[in-house]
Enzyme design. Structure first.
Site, short mmCIF file in Angstrom:
data_model
loop_
_atom_site.label_atom_id
_atom_site.label_comp_id
_atom_site.label_asym_id
_atom_site.label_seq_id
_atom_site.Cartn_x
_atom_site.Cartn_y
_atom_site.Cartn_z
N LEU A 41 -4.04 3.91 -0.68
CA LEU A 41 -4.56 4.32 0.63
C LEU A 41 -5.60 5.50 0.76
CD1 LEU A 41 -1.21 3.92 2.99
CD2 LEU A 41 -3.36 2.53 2.84
N CYS A 56 0.80 -1.36 0.22
CA CYS A 56 -0.01 -0.09 -0.06
C CYS A 56 0.91 1.26 -0.13
CB CYS A 56 -0.84 0.03 1.38
SG CYS A 56 -1.87 -1.43 1.77
N CYS A 57 0.31 2.36 -0.79
CA CYS A 57 1.11 3.77 -0.68
C CYS A 57 -0.20 4.46 -1.13
CB CYS A 57 2.22 3.92 -1.44
SG CYS A 57 1.71 3.65 -3.25
N TRP A 58 0.03 5.95 -0.74
CA TRP A 58 -0.98 6.74 -1.03
C TRP A 58 -1.69 6.66 -2.26
CZ3 TRP A 58 -3.98 9.08 2.27
CH2 TRP A 58 -4.60 10.25 1.78
#
Ligand SMILES: O=C(CO)[C@H](O)[C@H](O)COP(=O)(O)O
Length: 144
Positions: free
Chosen positions: A108, A64-66
């Protein structure tokens, strides 16, 4: 299953991913912001989870990342990893079915708790296609 999870921050559903996976009975291996001792930048965090898959310490990973893009790009650099950025259950189902994806990448920013549940439901229900053309496409990934 043993599932490695990486996030570059604890924003959004990052910790919820871990709860959901544990709630489904999976063993979770934490990376990035989910592990206070680990580097939390997205390229390093995602690489660590993807290497768990590529090197056999985990069966699958969730990264996950932004946006989900950096996490998916980093994971896909690891040999043997097929990471798919999924924003909905249909895409998650297709990623498992047609791509035999072994790493789920999530944004995210975009992924709500409700949609996360739907995505995971589809991801774990999905079985890789046995169709010859689908297998040929997946096999070709290693050759690229
Ligand atoms: O989506 C991302 C990468 O694809 C990152 O989460 C985004 O760039 C924010 O990173 P940072 O908090 O390190 O600035």
């Amino acid at each position: 299953m043993r599932i490695a999870v990486a996030a570059d921050s604890l924003d959004g559903v990052a910790e919820r991913v871990v709860e959901e996976l544990r709630g489904r009975g999976h063993e979770v291996i934490l990376h990035g912001a989910l592990d206070p001792t680990a580097r939390d930048d997205w390229a390093w965090a995602s690489e660590a989870a993807a290497r768990d898959v590529g090197e056999g310490r985990a069966d699958q990973a969730v990264v996950c990342c932004w946006t989900g893009t950096g996490a998916s790009i980093a994971a896909n650099k690891v040999p043997g990893v097929r990471a798919a950025l999924c924003a909905d259950a249909y895409t998650a189902d297709g990623a498992r079915r047609w791509n035999d994806a072994n790493v789920l990448a999530l944004s995210l920013r975009l992924t709500s708790e409700v949609v996360l549940g739907e995505i995971l439901e589809a991801w774990f229900a999905g079985e890789p296609s046995t169709d010859d053309a689908d297998r040929a496409n997946v096999a070709h990934l290693d050759a690229i």
